[in-house]
Design an enzyme around this catalytic site. Structure first.
Site, PDB file in Angstrom:
ATOM      1  N   LYS A  12       0.833  -1.216   0.000  1.00  0.00           N
ATOM      2  CA  LYS A  12       0.000   0.000   0.000  1.00  0.00           C
ATOM      3  C   LYS A  12       0.863   1.260   0.000  1.00  0.00           C
ATOM      4  O   LYS A  12       0.632   2.207  -0.769  1.00  0.00           O
ATOM      5  CB  LYS A  12      -0.917  -0.018   1.225  1.00  0.00           C
ATOM      6  CG  LYS A  12      -1.546   1.312   1.571  1.00  0.00           C
ATOM      7  CD  LYS A  12      -2.560   1.736   0.531  1.00  0.00           C
ATOM      8  CE  LYS A  12      -2.887   3.212   0.682  1.00  0.00           C
ATOM      9  NZ  LYS A  12      -4.038   3.617  -0.080  1.00  0.00           N
ATOM     10  N   CYS A  20      -3.124  11.116   1.894  1.00  0.00           N
ATOM     11  CA  CYS A  20      -2.505   9.822   1.573  1.00  0.00           C
ATOM     12  C   CYS A  20      -1.136  10.005   0.943  1.00  0.00           C
ATOM     13  O   CYS A  20      -0.120   9.677   1.538  1.00  0.00           O
ATOM     14  CB  CYS A  20      -3.402   9.061   0.608  1.00  0.00           C
ATOM     15  SG  CYS A  20      -5.104   9.015   1.154  1.00  0.00           S
TER      16      CYS A  20
HETATM   17  N1  SAJ Z   1      -1.586  15.315  -8.564  1.00  0.00           N
HETATM   18  C1  SAJ Z   1      -0.779  16.079  -9.388  1.00  0.00           C
HETATM   19  N2  SAJ Z   1      -0.515  15.627 -10.649  1.00  0.00           N
HETATM   20  C2  SAJ Z   1      -1.026  14.445 -11.110  1.00  0.00           C
HETATM   21  C3  SAJ Z   1      -1.823  13.658 -10.262  1.00  0.00           C
HETATM   22  C4  SAJ Z   1      -2.098  14.121  -8.980  1.00  0.00           C
HETATM   23  O1  SAJ Z   1      -0.301  17.164  -9.005  1.00  0.00           O
HETATM   24  O2  SAJ Z   1      -0.763  14.120 -12.276  1.00  0.00           O
HETATM   25  C5  SAJ Z   1      -1.882  15.782  -7.185  1.00  0.00           C
HETATM   26  C6  SAJ Z   1      -3.374  16.040  -6.961  1.00  0.00           C
HETATM   27  O3  SAJ Z   1      -3.739  17.323  -7.394  1.00  0.00           O
HETATM   28  C7  SAJ Z   1      -3.472  15.871  -5.457  1.00  0.00           C
HETATM   29  C8  SAJ Z   1      -2.452  14.775  -5.175  1.00  0.00           C
HETATM   30  O4  SAJ Z   1      -1.572  14.753  -6.293  1.00  0.00           O
HETATM   31  O5  SAJ Z   1      -3.076  17.044  -4.785  1.00  0.00           O
HETATM   32  C9  SAJ Z   1      -3.024  13.400  -4.948  1.00  0.00           C
HETATM   33  O6  SAJ Z   1      -4.090  13.142  -5.850  1.00  0.00           O
HETATM   34  P1  SAJ Z   1      -4.340  11.706  -6.518  1.00  0.00           P
HETATM   35  O7  SAJ Z   1      -5.555  11.816  -7.359  1.00  0.00           O
HETATM   36  O8  SAJ Z   1      -3.099  11.254  -7.193  1.00  0.00           O
HETATM   37  O9  SAJ Z   1      -4.522  10.709  -5.304  1.00  0.00           O
HETATM   38  P2  SAJ Z   1      -5.443  10.710  -3.962  1.00  0.00           P
HETATM   39  O10 SAJ Z   1      -4.614  11.226  -2.838  1.00  0.00           O
HETATM   40  O11 SAJ Z   1      -6.756  11.322  -4.191  1.00  0.00           O
HETATM   41  O12 SAJ Z   1      -5.662   9.125  -3.795  1.00  0.00           O
HETATM   42  C10 SAJ Z   1      -4.521   8.265  -3.713  1.00  0.00           C
HETATM   43  C11 SAJ Z   1      -4.735   7.091  -4.687  1.00  0.00           C
HETATM   44  N3  SAJ Z   1      -3.484   6.342  -4.823  1.00  0.00           N
HETATM   45  C12 SAJ Z   1      -2.930   6.069  -6.033  1.00  0.00           C
HETATM   46  O13 SAJ Z   1      -3.420   6.457  -7.072  1.00  0.00           O
HETATM   47  C13 SAJ Z   1      -1.689   5.233  -6.032  1.00  0.00           C
HETATM   48  C14 SAJ Z   1      -5.861   6.199  -4.180  1.00  0.00           C
HETATM   49  O14 SAJ Z   1      -6.003   5.046  -4.983  1.00  0.00           O
HETATM   50  C15 SAJ Z   1      -5.584   5.779  -2.732  1.00  0.00           C
HETATM   51  O15 SAJ Z   1      -6.627   4.967  -2.197  1.00  0.00           O
HETATM   52  C16 SAJ Z   1      -5.493   7.041  -1.885  1.00  0.00           C
HETATM   53  O16 SAJ Z   1      -4.384   7.817  -2.372  1.00  0.00           O
HETATM   54  C17 SAJ Z   1      -5.295   6.632  -0.435  1.00  0.00           C
HETATM   55  O17 SAJ Z   1      -6.269   6.764   0.346  1.00  0.00           O
HETATM   56  O18 SAJ Z   1      -4.220   6.133  -0.090  1.00  0.00           O
END
Ligand code: SAJ
Length: 419
Positions: A211, A265
């Site tokens: 995870k 996360c």
């Molecule tokens: N972000 C960027 N650029 C990107 C993608 C995301 O700047 O290309 C930023 C987003 O704006 C945000 C952060 O990263 O601030 C995180 O966003 P996210 O959509 O990547 O992820 P979370 O935090 O919403 O959810 C993640 C997910 N993990 C993965 O994709 C590996 C989700 O599946 C998990 O369940 C969750 O963390 C968790 O609870 O651990």
């Protein structure tokens, strides 16, 4: 197996959807939360968080009498722990909520129960829970002691994406890591009731590390995009165009740069790996630092934009900050870089009027509300009145802002929405 029902400990972004998933299969669930207000809301069929389709599912479960919420942990056949695991100021994991949940479960155990940790946790936490229970209940045999245990313990990390939780909670594959193979099999039976994805059995510590690895992988990849943004700016190139070109290679898939990484996360979990292996986790630590450095570089860009707008230092200027949530199309402000940037900017520029726009909230969060130069504004008004428009979150609602609306304003577009 579920004769005495399932107790879900922690009714937040993971616990509540899990209650919805289980009750949809007709399984009785007791939801437990330390927050009396949350418990009251849920018992009235209301959901204290915004997540598509969750409200209907919870209202229906409460209406059918399948879900009740309480502040005290009851006896149950299965316990699912879904409480927060934040880090402390020194980036070390804080297991206080997991420990409190364990201490509330321990006196209820009679033998035969399955206790599952869903909270993202450092390697070894499930084993620690086994030891904590055994300290509190010397009459019970726990899995870490060897032999056939009275209580089964497993880790099944949540992996749902905020905004798509009610889809992914059913569809995603699940890792179920037991302290013993039998523990994994018993815990898997719980997930087989509602998961349509594959259920993968392993040991508890591998599940914990897997995870953390998922979120560290994403963090490192976002850091790559963010570092690229800094490099392109330095050499005078448009990072979005560079990424668009590079991504046409069949094995290249660069993520999007942004104002930093938020949420509870990805900005947190990689630190658990750093904490477990500080000497080895060099890239993972560097990625965290790169992503954490992004808000400061956005603040520098706002300062440059103010100077270009003829208002250096921001005195008498109006700055519109579009978006406060940690990512697009959700209301979650936790660990949000957009919120941190808006708050820091307003604090450092008391002479600037800051119009904060967040279509998913009705009121400013406390930190911003306390600042006299910040107002919550609608998108159109903020854009109309601003000298500088800062796009912090790529909410769908902001796509309706046209380049015509933005004419004459300096722009800081951290998400590449208006290029
Ligand atoms: N972000 C960027 N650029 C990107 C993608 C995301 O700047 O290309 C930023 C987003 O704006 C945000 C952060 O990263 O601030 C995180 O966003 P996210 O959509 O990547 O992820 P979370 O935090 O919403 O959810 C993640 C997910 N993990 C993965 O994709 C590996 C989700 O599946 C998990 O369940 C969750 O963390 C968790 O609870 O651990």
């Amino acid at each position: 197996m579920f004769d005495d029902g399932i107790a879900v400990i922690g009714l937040g972004y993971i616990g509540l959807p899990t209650c919805a998933a289980l009750t949809r299969q007709g399984i009785a669930v007791v939801g437990v939360d330390v927050n009396a207000r949350t418990v009251e809301e849920i018992n009235a069929g209301r959901v204290p968080i915004v997540e598509p389709n969750l409200d209907v599912a919870i209202a229906s479960a409460v209406g059918k009498g399948l879900l009740t919420a309480t502040t005290s942990t009851p006896h149950a056949s299965v316990y699912l722990i879904a409480v927060p695991t934040p880090f402390r100021g020194d980036h070390e994991p804080d297991l206080a909520h997991v420990r409190a949940a364990t201490e509330a479960i321990a006196p209820q155990l009679r033998g035969g129960e399955v206790v599952i940790l869903e909270s993202t946790s450092p390697p070894g936490t499930t084993q620690l829970i086994s030891e904590w229970i055994s300290d509190l209940r010397p009459d019970l045999k726990l899995p870490h002691m060897g032999g056939i245990p009275d209580v089964h313990l497993a880790h099944c990390p949540e992996r749902v994406l905020p905004g798509r939780i009610m889809v992914e909670i059913f569809a995603n594959d699940r890792i179920v890591g037991g302290l013993t193979p039998e523990c994994a099999m018993r815990a898997a039976e719980v997930y087989r009731t509602f998961v349509t994805g594959e259920i993968l059995l392993t040991d508890a510590t591998t599940a914990e590390m897997a995870k953390l690895t998922e979120n560290a992988f994403r963090d490192v990849n976002i850091a790559f995009a963010n570092e690229l943004a800094e490099i392109c700016e330095h050499v005078g190139l448009d990072v979005w165009e560079v990424i668009r070109m590079a991504n046409r290679h069949p094995r290249v898939d660069i993520l999007k740069p942004g104002p930093g990484v938020g949420g509870h996360c990805i900005a947190v979990d990689p630190w658990f790996i750093v904490s477990a292996a500080p000497e080895q986790a060099r890239l993972i630590r560097a990625a965290r630092e790169t992503n954490d450095g992004r808000p400061r570089s956005v603040l520098d860009k706002i300062a440059t934009a103010l100077a270009l707008a003829g208002k250096p230092g921001g005195e008498g200027a109006t700055v519109a900050c579009l978006g406060l949530a940690f990512k697009a199309d959700i209301d979650d402000l936790r660990e949000s870089p957009a919120l941190a940037i808006t708050e820091t900017f307003a604090t450092e520029h008391p002479g600037t009027r800051v119009l904060a726009v967040e279509p998913h909230v009705d009121a400013l969060p406390a930190g911003l509300a306390a600042l006299p130069n910040v107002e919550l504004a609608a998108t159109a008004q903020a854009v109309r009145e601003a000298d500088v428009v800062v796009l912090l979150v790529d909410h769908a609602a902001f796509r309706s802002v046209s380049l015509g609306d933005l004419r004459g304003r300096e722009l800081v577009d951290t998400r590449g929405l208006w290029r």
